[in-house]
Design a protein around this motif. Structure first.
Motif, PDB file in Angstrom:
ATOM      1  N   VAL A 147     -18.951  18.500  28.097  1.00 34.16           N
ATOM      2  CA  VAL A 147     -18.486  17.222  28.584  1.00 34.16           C
ATOM      3  C   VAL A 147     -17.157  16.911  28.022  1.00 34.16           C
ATOM      4  CG1 VAL A 147     -19.065  14.834  28.144  1.00 34.16           C
ATOM      5  CG2 VAL A 147     -20.666  16.516  28.967  1.00 34.16           C
ATOM      6  N   LEU A 148     -16.920  17.084  26.917  1.00 26.05           N
ATOM      7  CA  LEU A 148     -15.668  16.725  26.417  1.00 26.05           C
ATOM      8  C   LEU A 148     -14.293  17.217  27.207  1.00 26.05           C
ATOM      9  CD1 LEU A 148     -13.419  15.688  23.940  1.00 26.05           C
ATOM     10  CD2 LEU A 148     -13.851  17.948  22.814  1.00 26.05           C
ATOM     11  N   LEU A 149     -14.590  18.503  27.641  1.00 24.23           N
ATOM     12  CA  LEU A 149     -13.588  19.221  28.371  1.00 24.23           C
ATOM     13  C   LEU A 149     -13.393  18.433  29.682  1.00 24.23           C
ATOM     14  CD1 LEU A 149     -13.717  22.906  27.807  1.00 24.23           C
ATOM     15  CD2 LEU A 149     -12.511  21.330  26.592  1.00 24.23           C
ATOM     16  N   LEU A 150     -14.303  18.032  30.297  1.00 20.17           N
ATOM     17  CA  LEU A 150     -14.472  17.257  31.505  1.00 20.17           C
ATOM     18  C   LEU A 150     -13.872  16.283  31.431  1.00 20.17           C
ATOM     19  CD1 LEU A 150     -17.990  18.297  32.703  1.00 20.17           C
ATOM     20  CD2 LEU A 150     -15.770  19.127  33.982  1.00 20.17           C
ATOM     21  N   ILE A 151     -13.979  15.213  30.118  1.00 28.12           N
ATOM     22  CA  ILE A 151     -13.496  13.935  29.754  1.00 28.12           C
ATOM     23  C   ILE A 151     -11.849  14.387  30.045  1.00 28.12           C
ATOM     24  CG2 ILE A 151     -13.060  12.192  28.274  1.00 28.12           C
ATOM     25  CD1 ILE A 151     -15.824  12.514  27.199  1.00 28.12           C
ATOM     26  N   ALA A 152     -11.511  15.161  29.220  1.00 28.32           N
ATOM     27  CA  ALA A 152      -9.892  15.601  29.263  1.00 28.32           C
ATOM     28  C   ALA A 152      -9.602  15.857  30.769  1.00 28.32           C
ATOM     29  CB  ALA A 152      -9.864  16.796  28.218  1.00 28.32           C
ATOM     30  N   ALA A 153     -10.344  16.312  31.464  1.00 35.22           N
ATOM     31  CA  ALA A 153      -9.695  16.760  32.697  1.00 35.22           C
ATOM     32  C   ALA A 153      -9.744  15.265  33.516  1.00 35.22           C
ATOM     33  CB  ALA A 153     -10.569  17.896  33.451  1.00 35.22           C
ATOM     34  N   VAL A 168      -7.497  12.701  24.432  1.00 32.33           N
ATOM     35  CA  VAL A 168      -5.906  13.144  23.885  1.00 32.33           C
ATOM     36  C   VAL A 168      -6.315  14.074  22.602  1.00 32.33           C
ATOM     37  CG1 VAL A 168      -4.233  12.144  22.042  1.00 32.33           C
ATOM     38  CG2 VAL A 168      -4.778  10.825  24.445  1.00 32.33           C
ATOM     39  N   TYR A 169      -7.531  13.672  21.903  1.00 30.81           N
ATOM     40  CA  TYR A 169      -8.083  14.999  20.949  1.00 30.81           C
ATOM     41  C   TYR A 169      -7.918  16.057  21.433  1.00 30.81           C
ATOM     42  CZ  TYR A 169     -11.237  16.478  17.468  1.00 30.81           C
ATOM     43  OH  TYR A 169     -11.889  17.418  16.478  1.00 30.81           O
TER      44      TYR A 169
END
Length: 229
Positions: free
Chosen positions: A162-168, A207-208
């Motif tokens: 989910v973190l990677l998808l937010i970043a995308a 950003v993180y």
């Protein structure tokens, strides 16, 4: 529930135009206006709106300094959306550091501006997509951490996805469709990601992820490579 909004811009015509658009929305209300940064800080403290919309370039105190003052005030619950006609990395960086919930160009169509206000109040922070890509690429070229931060190990495999998808730059609805789960489940995952990593919102999560080298970036485009479906 009606969202209470403060508009701060030294151009009266822009304020009146945006206020006129807000007046057509049943769930949004303009409760005050300010023509400079100091007035914006004072009116925010007095009115305690849900959202303060600040122009970057204002007299007496610029919008970024005003955002910093508003967000640093004890007990503040007002979210801040920063608007500008200038596409500047420095402006974006200062807004992020202050804790602003969004950074958008004033050239956005009115309907997108209104949508952004709703997103900011919900807590799903956002930055103009073109600005985000360039800013992230700039930092990922200069920062290359040797390993994942320790706190990332606390994420489950699904939370990390989910973190990677937010970043995308995927929305909750898009993440739900991609992972074949409900939106409420996605919201739960997002909340846990933010809590475990000690982050304020989705913008800071994105950003993180980039700054810590969690997302591979394509050299040709400076774009993220999201996890496979």
């Amino acid at each position: 529930m009606t969202v209470r909004i403060l508009l701060a811009d030294d151009h009266a015509l822009f304020r009146s135009g945006l206020r006129a658009v807000l007046d057509t929305q049943p769930d949004l209300e303009c409760v005050g206006e300010a023509e400079d940064g100091r007035a914006a800080v004072a009116e925010t403290a007095r009115l305690r709106p849900d959202l303060a919309v600040l122009d970057v370039r204002m007299p007496r105190l610029d919008g970024l300094a005003a955002a910093e003052a508003i967000l640093a005030a004890p007990g503040n619950s007002t979210k801040v959306l920063v608007l500008t006609t200038y596409d500047s990395d420095e402006y974006v960086y200062r807004a992020l550091r202050a804790g602003a919930s969004g950074f958008l160009l004033k050239s956005l169509p009115p309907e997108e501006m209104i949508s952004a206000m709703r997103v900011a109040v919900r807590g799903d922070a956002l930055i103009d997509p073109s600005v985000t890509k360039r800013l992230i690429t700039r930092f990922t070229r200069s920062i290359a951490p040797p390993s994942k931060p320790a706190e990332v190990q606390r994420l489950t495999s699904r939370e990390f996805e989910v973190l990677l998808l937010i970043a995308a730059a995927h929305s909750n609805a898009e993440i739900a469709e991609r992972l074949r789960v409900g939106e409420e489940t996605v919201k739960t995952h997002v909340s846990r990601v933010l809590a475990k990593l000690g982050l304020r919102d989705r913008v800071h999560a994105a950003v993180y992820a980039y700054l810590h080298g969690l997302v591979p970036v394509s050299p040709a485009r400076g774009m993220p490579s999201p996890p496979p479906p």
